[in-house]
Design an enzyme around this catalytic site. Structure first.
Site, PDB file in Angstrom:
ATOM      1  N   GLY A  66       8.071   3.831   2.749  1.00 40.27           N
ATOM      2  CA  GLY A  66       8.805   5.006   3.188  1.00 40.27           C
ATOM      3  C   GLY A  66      10.159   4.640   3.742  1.00 40.27           C
ATOM      4  N   GLY A  80       9.744   2.140   6.781  1.00 42.37           N
ATOM      5  CA  GLY A  80       9.044   0.871   6.671  1.00 42.37           C
ATOM      6  C   GLY A  80       8.024   0.865   5.555  1.00 42.37           C
ATOM      7  N   THR A  98       3.829  -0.422   4.269  1.00 41.35           N
ATOM      8  CA  THR A  98       2.453  -0.698   4.661  1.00 41.35           C
ATOM      9  C   THR A  98       1.855  -1.649   3.637  1.00 41.35           C
ATOM     10  OG1 THR A  98       2.246   1.514   5.624  1.00 41.35           O
ATOM     11  CG2 THR A  98       0.210   0.304   5.236  1.00 41.35           C
ATOM     12  N   LEU A 139       0.817  -1.212   0.000  1.00 42.59           N
ATOM     13  CA  LEU A 139       0.000   0.000   0.000  1.00 42.59           C
ATOM     14  C   LEU A 139       0.851   1.262   0.000  1.00 42.59           C
ATOM     15  CD1 LEU A 139      -2.797  -0.962   2.578  1.00 42.59           C
ATOM     16  CD2 LEU A 139      -2.953  -0.944   0.082  1.00 42.59           C
ATOM     17  N   GLY A 140       2.011   1.197   0.628  1.00 41.47           N
ATOM     18  CA  GLY A 140       2.868   2.361   0.700  1.00 41.47           C
ATOM     19  C   GLY A 140       4.238   1.991   1.220  1.00 41.47           C
ATOM     20  N   ASP A 161       0.162  14.632  10.722  1.00 40.90           N
ATOM     21  CA  ASP A 161       0.094  14.555   9.254  1.00 40.90           C
ATOM     22  C   ASP A 161      -1.353  14.623   8.780  1.00 40.90           C
ATOM     23  OD1 ASP A 161       1.155  14.491   6.729  1.00 40.90           O
ATOM     24  OD2 ASP A 161       1.549  12.336   6.709  1.00 40.90           O
ATOM     25  N   LYS A 209       1.467  -2.543   9.127  1.00 43.09           N
ATOM     26  CA  LYS A 209       2.545  -1.568   9.023  1.00 43.09           C
ATOM     27  C   LYS A 209       3.813  -2.179   9.609  1.00 43.09           C
ATOM     28  CE  LYS A 209      -0.500   2.424   9.120  1.00 43.09           C
ATOM     29  NZ  LYS A 209      -0.846   3.696   9.760  1.00 43.09           N
TER      30      LYS A 209
END
Length: 473
Positions: free
Chosen positions: A19, A22, A24, A16-17, A137, A41
């Site tokens: 960075g 780490g 997701t 999903l994502g 955020d 996560k």
């Protein structure tokens, strides 16, 4: 990682994502009785020494504790599980099916819609601020409209990039080594790595300004000296709402709301004034007005088109105090409309009781507003809405852009935006519709225009007509 089963339970389906700290993933709980998706996560400490790992374990445990508290709110995803595996830390969150708020922004929202939006976000954020938790955020992509009931959910409280000190102390401060946030939504103190609870308020305020203006926050200029957001020239806004938004995005913490609770108090006390009639279009509207010398008053007639009696109502009002008002006694509906619009004779189906067009519409512009009332056999608004949306999909090359429940004319209602192609001239059209069910009747109002002309008058429709509609059958 795709296809790997973590903790002998969670099968990773897709990324999903990703960075610096780490990744997701979307995963499936294979031990559940039925298909059950979740969000995982992953966090891997950069330092591997004993002291760093001990600190990471402590911070991870603290993060888990606060996430469990926040998850008691039905507007923040639950923390389902947590575990360590192969030197990495994992958080397992409830998966929320829906779409993020960024898909709804970019159009011009009505002031009342913006007020409701920021209230709803702040009400969720208030839960975190009570626990001295700073989200850090706040942005549209971290706000999900839940598919099951269209309510907003605030996600990414457990972002692994914030695991180093998500929970604020009693003063609302944290100690971080890198700034966290997103350009355009990040308060000045966040850039200086000194986030506070008030930093979240800044992000909510920028979302409100984005909704009002249609301009993304990163594209709105800041004053070079004060970092004040320069947005007033982008949209004329009711002064009370403008003042609240200005305080939410104040660059100086002393001028900003200190928490979600404080901001909510101001918003709950706020009542928006309807925009007043302006004299700037008196000459344009002269065909509808008769001035009585010496009285300071004007008389105009408001025609209810396509009613059996075709009655004409006469009102006497001070022109500087009251806008045009359409009333239909047969259906118990009234609506204010701007002085730049006119009531026209409708050539549409019998259920259309009135139509409106802008005075200054150029030959190549097509905006119009149609007000419809029809009897309904639907047992509920939900049933009618399902049928109506299905009918929309049957239109030529139709595409539904946005569809969601709202409050309309004080009742539960629905709002839908869609496009289609006019088969008569092959012209792409865009529509914005609101409807509600009351006393076995469907009350519907539609703004329509060609794709190119749509933005020309949609703000007048949303900000002046829609909030003024009253239905008392």
């Amino acid at each position: 990682m795709i296809g790997v089963t973590l903790n002998q339970r969670y099968r990773v389906l897709r990324l999903l994502g990703s960075g610096r700290c780490g990744q997701t993933y979307l995963a499936q709980d294979i031990q559940a009785d039925q298909v059950n998706h979740c969000v995982i996560k992953q966090f891997e400490p950069e330092a591997k020494d004993t002291l760093s790992l001990r600190k990471a374990k402590y911070l991870f445990a603290r993060e888990v504790k606060i996430l469990r508290i926040l998850g008691k709110s039905d507007r923040i995803p639950n923390l389902l599980s947590h575990f360590r595996e192969a030197g990495k830390f994992y958080l397992v969150h409830e998966y929320v099916e829906g779409t993020d708020l960024s898909l709804e922004l970019g159009r011009l929202w009505a002031e009342s819609e913006v007020l409701d939006l920021i209230k709803e976000i702040l009400e969720i954020l208030e839960v975190a601020h009570r626990e001295k938790v700073i989200h850090q955020d706040i942005k549209p992509s971290n706000i999900i409209r839940r598919a099951s009931d269209s309510k907003l959910m605030l996600i990414d409280f457990g972002s692994v990039k914030k695991i180093n000190n998500q929970m604020a102390n009693s003063e609302g401060n944290t100690s971080l080594t890198i700034p966290i946030g997103t350009r355009g939504y990040m308060a000045p103190e966040q850039k200086s790595i000194k986030p506070k609870l008030a930093s979240d308020i800044y992000g909510v305020g920028m979302i409100g300004i984005y909704a009002l203006t249609g301009v993304e926050p990163q594209d709105i200029a800041l004053d070079h000296n004060t970092e004040t957001v320069q947005w007033h020239h982008l949209k004329q806004v009711e002064p009370k709402l403008r003042e609240v938004l200005d305080r939410m995005v104040a660059p100086d913490l002393k001028g900003r709301y200190s928490s979600a609770s404080q901001a909510l108090k101001s918003l709950r006390d706020l009542t928006l004034d309807h925009k007043l009639f302006s004299v700037r279009n008196v000459l344009i509207a002269g065909s509808l007005l008769l001035m009585i010398p010496g009285t300071g008053y004007y008389y105009w007639r408001l025609e209810s088109s396509l009613t059996e009696t075709n009655q004409v109502e006469i009102f006497s009002r001070d022109l500087t105090q009251v806008p045009f008002v359409y009333r239909n006694q047969e259906y118990g509906i009234s609506m204010k409309y701007p002085d730049s619009w006119r009531l026209t004779e409708s050539q549409a189906a019998p259920r259309t009781i009135a139509q409106f067009k802008p005075y200054r519409t150029q030959a190549n512009l097509s905006p119009r507003v149609s007000l419809e009332v029809e009897s309904s056999n639907a047992n509920s608004l939900k049933q009618y809405t399902a049928n109506a949306l299905n009918q929309i999909t049957q239109l030529p090359q139709a595409k539904i852009i946005d569809s969601r429940p709202i409050v309309f004319a004080g009742n539960n209602g629905h709002r839908v935006t869609f496009t289609m192609v006019n088969p008569q001239n092959n012209s792409p059209q865009k529509y914005l519709q609101f409807w509600t069910l009351k006393s076995d009747r469907i009350y519907k109002i539609t703004y329509s225009a060609t794709i190119d002309d749509y933005r020309a008058f949609v703000s007048s429709f949303e900000q002046e007509m829609i909030p003024s509609i009253q239905i008392n059958p």
